[in-house]
Every structure is written in structure tokens, then in C-alpha cells.
Design a protein around this motif. Sequence first.
Motif, PDB file in Angstrom:
ATOM      1  N   PRO A 449       0.807  -1.229   0.000  1.00 47.08           N
ATOM      2  CA  PRO A 449       0.000   0.000   0.000  1.00 47.08           C
ATOM      3  C   PRO A 449       0.837   1.275   0.000  1.00 47.08           C
ATOM      4  N   ILE A 450       2.014   1.241   0.636  1.00 51.97           N
ATOM      5  CA  ILE A 450       2.876   2.427   0.652  1.00 51.97           C
ATOM      6  C   ILE A 450       3.444   2.685  -0.738  1.00 51.97           C
ATOM      7  N   LEU A 451       3.849   1.611  -1.426  1.00 54.23           N
ATOM      8  CA  LEU A 451       4.362   1.781  -2.798  1.00 54.23           C
ATOM      9  C   LEU A 451       3.276   2.336  -3.713  1.00 54.23           C
ATOM     10  N   LEU A 452       2.046   1.829  -3.558  1.00 55.24           N
ATOM     11  CA  LEU A 452       0.933   2.325  -4.368  1.00 55.24           C
ATOM     12  C   LEU A 452       0.554   3.747  -3.984  1.00 55.24           C
ATOM     13  N   ALA A 453       0.693   4.097  -2.693  1.00 58.86           N
ATOM     14  CA  ALA A 453       0.410   5.463  -2.257  1.00 58.86           C
ATOM     15  C   ALA A 453       1.354   6.448  -2.929  1.00 58.86           C
ATOM     16  N   MET A 454       2.618   6.085  -3.049  1.00 60.30           N
ATOM     17  CA  MET A 454       3.577   6.943  -3.739  1.00 60.30           C
ATOM     18  C   MET A 454       3.227   7.055  -5.223  1.00 60.30           C
ATOM     19  N   PHE A 455       2.698   5.973  -5.789  1.00 64.31           N
ATOM     20  CA  PHE A 455       2.311   5.962  -7.197  1.00 64.31           C
ATOM     21  C   PHE A 455       1.220   7.002  -7.471  1.00 64.31           C
ATOM     22  N   ASN A 456       0.388   7.294  -6.455  1.00 67.67           N
ATOM     23  CA  ASN A 456      -0.656   8.304  -6.598  1.00 67.67           C
ATOM     24  C   ASN A 456      -0.233   9.668  -6.069  1.00 67.67           C
ATOM     25  N   TYR A 457       0.644   9.685  -5.074  1.00 70.00           N
ATOM     26  CA  TYR A 457       0.983  10.958  -4.432  1.00 70.00           C
ATOM     27  C   TYR A 457       1.860  11.842  -5.323  1.00 70.00           C
ATOM     28  N   PHE A 458       2.950  11.314  -5.828  1.00 73.58           N
ATOM     29  CA  PHE A 458       3.905  12.142  -6.560  1.00 73.58           C
ATOM     30  C   PHE A 458       3.341  12.749  -7.853  1.00 73.58           C
ATOM     31  N   PRO A 459       2.559  12.029  -8.661  1.00 67.37           N
ATOM     32  CA  PRO A 459       2.021  12.665  -9.874  1.00 67.37           C
ATOM     33  C   PRO A 459       1.046  13.802  -9.593  1.00 67.37           C
ATOM     34  N   ASN A 460       0.525  13.886  -8.358  1.00 66.84           N
ATOM     35  CA  ASN A 460      -0.458  14.921  -8.034  1.00 66.84           C
ATOM     36  C   ASN A 460       0.072  15.976  -7.070  1.00 66.84           C
ATOM     37  N   ALA A 461       1.326  15.890  -6.691  1.00 64.80           N
ATOM     38  CA  ALA A 461       1.899  16.839  -5.731  1.00 64.80           C
ATOM     39  C   ALA A 461       2.308  18.120  -6.454  1.00 64.80           C
ATOM     40  N   ILE A 462       1.532  19.185  -6.267  1.00 66.60           N
ATOM     41  CA  ILE A 462       1.824  20.448  -6.943  1.00 66.60           C
ATOM     42  C   ILE A 462       3.115  21.069  -6.416  1.00 66.60           C
ATOM     43  N   GLU A 463       3.544  20.651  -5.211  1.00 70.20           N
ATOM     44  CA  GLU A 463       4.796  21.165  -4.670  1.00 70.20           C
ATOM     45  C   GLU A 463       5.985  20.820  -5.561  1.00 70.20           C
ATOM     46  N   LEU A 464       5.894  19.722  -6.313  1.00 65.96           N
ATOM     47  CA  LEU A 464       6.996  19.286  -7.175  1.00 65.96           C
ATOM     48  C   LEU A 464       6.967  19.958  -8.541  1.00 65.96           C
ATOM     49  N   ARG A 465       5.901  20.687  -8.835  1.00 61.65           N
ATOM     50  CA  ARG A 465       5.734  21.304 -10.162  1.00 61.65           C
ATOM     51  C   ARG A 465       6.838  22.324 -10.424  1.00 61.65           C
ATOM     52  N   GLN A 466       7.551  22.103 -11.527  1.00 65.65           N
ATOM     53  CA  GLN A 466       8.622  22.978 -12.001  1.00 65.65           C
ATOM     54  C   GLN A 466       9.775  23.088 -11.003  1.00 65.65           C
ATOM     55  N   GLU A 467       9.926  22.062 -10.148  1.00 68.78           N
ATOM     56  CA  GLU A 467      11.063  22.019  -9.221  1.00 68.78           C
ATOM     57  C   GLU A 467      12.173  21.155  -9.812  1.00 68.78           C
ATOM     58  N   PRO A 468      13.381  21.704 -10.015  1.00 63.93           N
ATOM     59  CA  PRO A 468      14.472  20.932 -10.624  1.00 63.93           C
ATOM     60  C   PRO A 468      15.242  20.106  -9.594  1.00 63.93           C
ATOM     61  N   PHE A 469      15.880  19.052 -10.082  1.00 66.70           N
ATOM     62  CA  PHE A 469      16.779  18.256  -9.241  1.00 66.70           C
ATOM     63  C   PHE A 469      17.730  17.493 -10.163  1.00 66.70           C
ATOM     64  N   LEU A 470      19.023  17.653  -9.920  1.00 68.53           N
ATOM     65  CA  LEU A 470      20.057  17.057 -10.758  1.00 68.53           C
ATOM     66  C   LEU A 470      19.792  17.423 -12.225  1.00 68.53           C
ATOM     67  N   TRP A 471      19.647  16.439 -13.104  1.00 69.65           N
ATOM     68  CA  TRP A 471      19.431  16.730 -14.519  1.00 69.65           C
ATOM     69  C   TRP A 471      17.948  16.940 -14.855  1.00 69.65           C
ATOM     70  N   ALA A 472      17.069  16.692 -13.916  1.00 67.22           N
ATOM     71  CA  ALA A 472      15.628  16.853 -14.168  1.00 67.22           C
ATOM     72  C   ALA A 472      15.248  18.320 -13.987  1.00 67.22           C
ATOM     73  N   ASP A 473      14.657  18.914 -15.019  1.00 62.73           N
ATOM     74  CA  ASP A 473      14.214  20.310 -14.939  1.00 62.73           C
ATOM     75  C   ASP A 473      12.925  20.449 -14.133  1.00 62.73           C
ATOM     76  N   ASP A 474      12.130  19.397 -14.101  1.00 63.97           N
ATOM     77  CA  ASP A 474      10.818  19.453 -13.453  1.00 63.97           C
ATOM     78  C   ASP A 474      10.500  18.075 -12.900  1.00 63.97           C
ATOM     79  N   LEU A 475      10.438  17.968 -11.571  1.00 61.30           N
ATOM     80  CA  LEU A 475      10.192  16.666 -10.936  1.00 61.30           C
ATOM     81  C   LEU A 475       8.760  16.180 -11.138  1.00 61.30           C
ATOM     82  N   SER A 476       7.860  17.051 -11.607  1.00 65.44           N
ATOM     83  CA  SER A 476       6.481  16.636 -11.806  1.00 65.44           C
ATOM     84  C   SER A 476       6.247  16.000 -13.171  1.00 65.44           C
ATOM     85  N   THR A 477       7.270  15.984 -14.013  1.00 64.72           N
ATOM     86  CA  THR A 477       7.154  15.324 -15.308  1.00 64.72           C
ATOM     87  C   THR A 477       8.403  14.470 -15.542  1.00 64.72           C
TER      88      THR A 477
END
Length: 621
Positions: A449-477
Motif C-alpha cells: 500500500p505504501i508503494l501504491l500510495a507513492m504511485f498516486n501521491y507524486f504525480p499529483n503533488a503540486i509542490e513538485l511542479r517545475q522544481e528541478p533536481f540534478l538533470w531533471a528540470d521538473d520533478l512533476s514530469t
Amino acid sequence: MDRNQAIGLLLSGLLLIIYFQFFAPEPVPPAAKEQTTEQSVSSPAQAQTALDNSGSSSEDDSLQLERNRQQYGVFAPAASGKAQEVTVESDDLILTLNTKGGAVARVELKNYNDGEGQQLVLLDDESSNFSLLANTQRGELDLYNLFYQAENTSFSVSEGDTTEVVLSARLDGGSEIRQVYSVPGNGYKVGYRLELRNASGALSSSNIQFLWSNQLRPLEQNMEESRRRSALNYYTADGSFEQLSSLMGDDAEEETIEEPLKWVAMKQRFFSTAIIADESFAQANLKVDSPAEENTTLVKSMSMAVGMNIEDLNNGVLSYSYYLGPNDQQVMTKVAPDFEENIDFGWPVVKWISKYPISYMFHWLEQFISNYGVIIIILVLVIKTLLFPLSYKSYISMAKIKVLKPELDEIKEKYGDDMTKAQQEQMQLYQKVGVNPLSGCVPVLLQMPILLAMFNYFPNAIELRQEPFLWADDLSTYDSILDLPFTIPFYGDHVSLFVLLMTASTILYTWSNNQASTVQGPMKNMQYFLPLIFMFVLNSFPAALSFYYFVSNIVTFGQQAIIRKFVDDDKIRKILEENKKRNKNKKKSKFQQRLEEAMKASEETRKPNNRGGNKNNRGGK
């Protein structure tokens, strides 16, 4: 000519000279002459429009008012006028109203940018259209087609305050209609009141229909993900949350709700526009439609026709609210009952995990750490630490079965193809040594259930929108390190590096598990295909999700390496031998007896079928 005539002509000439020298008008420039000519030949419609807007001719204004009175009744004075924009700016949004109709003309969110880096425009008068239809003595009237007046054209709202913007229109007989918008200094919920003063009986007793159509424009880079997570949601007065979401290429989905409603929301992936009742709406007709896949300028088309109670307006006030903002759980929780349901947290059990412990932990870490990649790493460490007892128990269970492998192989060799007898002997062996073969699976199932919760949480977390990390320009995509010149079926047209790392780490984790597993043959090799399947599935999912799974696999692999150092197979074998001696004369448990009976019954069922099949074969020969 006598002397008097001569003097008269002389004086006349002198007067003409003085006039033309000092009092004659300036000559008209050529451009001015052309402009005057254009105005004089303007069309009747243009002349009427100019007359309506300028109000220069009181006689024509009176004629226009009489014509309006025949068509609009007491609303005639508001049927014509001048359109102006009224702007209200708070800490979070810029709201633009138009005195032609008084409806919302444009909404800009100050703290968010669109996919191209510009200030995000949530809606405007080209993508969104409002109507408020009411029945009058002269027929149906759209109250959003009347002309209103505002005291000011610009308002600024400071934090902690609320500004009321009043758009009013005078009607016949001293009546007045007013639209009042209550804009808070911060937040995205805008209050709305429609007031009808001294106009009892101006409207009939049927419901007012509020119409809102919205062409959802792309606000994110990933169009496919935006369409998949856009829907028309509504919430009934009895607490039921429902959703309409047409799939790409499907026919429009439409529904009529006859029961009272609390709110209706047009939801995109990260932003929503909604109408919220103070009490409840009478009923609604909702429709959502998806454009063709090749259409890159439109996410979805949505519309609503909401029935409102006319009695409220006849009593003086009809009130409700708008929500014009982000799908932020912390914000939406304060808007309306269960309004945060617009965020897709997943199935019931998964929803509870992602909505509460995961979300609260994430937002708590957000207060101290600004790098969301680091927050994800810490989140993994915290969760894996809490789940470590389950991981340890699962590994110990697999280690026990691994120690029993020689005995299990002997049973298989002794009973050959008699699977029922072999399974019975294995169960007896497990009981004697005190091993539950399912105990290794239970901890894994509890972590699912925790793995599945992450599967739903991260794609809908607006906090990650347009936030860069390492080579990723946007963690929400997705994090594309290579754009392919073609599209691979079920994979996409790009290569996500985090997904590749996740796949490699999952294969490493699977290999580590197989070292302590007794699984042999094709099933052992099949376990390596699952990571490859997820490589295709997750390639277009948010980078935050694949990064979380990657870090989770690495931490799990490290935990197992540590456990392996402290687990001695010889000690485990010694414990199992002691259990075997202790349980030598122990009776079978009821569960084991029922299991053996079920296995025997299954074997007996197969035997007649086999004999019947042999007879048939002999008969055929």
C-alpha cells in the motif's frame, strides 16, 4: 458715385480686412478633413454604438431607452452602456472583471508560471464563458449581458483584508441590481453575491440557471498526463463525491444530477476552477469532452448548467463562491467539505496513506528543506526505517526456507510427479521445524500500500511542479535525457534516466532476493521481466516517482546486505533442528488438516477425469 457711397464702400472694405486679419477661423488640415468625412459616412450600426457609448444625444438616448424598455422591462436602463475592465490584485491572484456583464473575465495566479515560464493565466474571456439566465416578465434574460458600473477600476487587497468590489446597475422604478465580489488578501476562494433591490416580482418563480463553459488550455508540458488527470468533479449535499472524465477520442460524457449539490469543480492536473454553494444548488447538468489526440491547444472541454433557487434572489440576495487556484491539499482542505477530493489520492486504503501520513511528513520536511530531491531521499529513509522490522522478518523467513532446501529437494525427488503428496510432506516439514512459508510474503504485502500510495501521491503533488533536481528540470514530469526521432509503442519518444536507474536497481534487488530464495526454474528467471515491464510503464511518469523507487531499491538492497552480515545460516539450521525435535509428536493444526483435506479432494477430483480420459483413449484405439 457720390461721396457717401464712396465712404460706405471704403468702410466695408476696411471691416473685411480687419475680420480676415483677426477673426477668421484657422484652415482645416487635410487629415482632419478626411477624419470628419469618415465619421460622417459611418454605418448606422457604428453610429448607434457611438451614440450608446458617448451618451451625447439625450433625444436618441431616450429613444434607445424606450426600445430597451419594450424588450427588457424594468432592466432596460442596464441594457446599454460602456464596457470597462475592473482589476483586483491580491497576494495570490489578479482577478479581472468586465462591467459588460460583470462576470469574471480573467484570472492570473501570481505564484505560478505556465509551461513556457509566463505568469499562469487560469482562464480568460476567450477560454471561459459565463451566463446567468433568469425569466422576467419580458422573457428569458441573461443577467451577465447587462451593463454595470464600478466605483473604481483598480483595487489592491492587502494580506489579512478582504475587499468588496461592487458592480451596480440602476433599473426602472428606483430598483437596483448589484454584483458583489469579495476578494481576500490571500487565498483563492472568491465570494460572490447577486443582490436585487426594490425589484420584487421582477423575476419569475422558476430557477436561475448558471452556465459556465471552459476550454481547458495546456498549463503543463506533458499533454497526455494533463488529459489523463483532468476531470469534472461534483459533490452532493449528502456527502457523495463523483467524477466525469471522458477518455481521449471517446464521445462526450454527460450527466444530469437531480439531487442537491454542494460544489462543482473543473479540475486540471494541478489547478481547478469551481463554483461552491453557500447552502446547496438545486440540480446540475454536466458535460466533459476530450479533443482529438493531435490537438495540442486544448486539454478538455467542460461545461456546467447549475440550477439555483430563485427564492433567494427574490428575498434580496443570491450568494455562492468561486475557487480559482491550485490543487494544493493544504489550501483545498479549508475551501469546502471534502474539496481536497479533487486531488486523486487513489483507492480507499491507499488514499488514507497518501493523504495523511505521507502528505504530512512531506509538508513537514518542506518547512526545513527547499530541495525536493533531498526531501524525497529523507522520505525514503524514514519510511524504510519504520518498515525495517518487516523487511528483517521477511528476510529471516526466506533464509529459513533456504536452509531447508536440501530436505525440500529430497521430498520432490522422492515423490516425483505426485504433487499432492509432495505438498503434504512439505507442509509437515514446515510444521515440524516451525516455519510458515507465507511469513515471507506477508511483510511484502504490508509494504505494497505504501508503494501504491507513492504511485498516486507524486504525480499529483503540486509542490513538485517545475522544481528541478540534478538533470531533471521538473520533478512533476519525466526527465528526458534523450529525445527519440520516433515513438516506441508503450514506451514513448524519449528516454528517462531515472527510470533506467530504477530498472537497474530493481534487477539488483531481485538478484539479491534470489540469493536467499529456493525458487528455481522458469519462475526464477521470470522475476527479472517485471522491472523491464515497469521501465515501459513509468517512462512518461513524473521523475519524482521513478527517483523515489530508485532510492528505495538502493536503501532496501543496503538493508539486506547489513541483515545478511548478521544472519548465520548455521544458527538458523540449529534452531530449526531443535524445533524439529520438539515438535516431533505434535499434532497437526486444524489449518493444516483442512489444507490436506482440500488437497486430497482436489486429487480425487482429478483421478476420475484421468481414468475417463484413458478409457476414451483406449476406445479410440
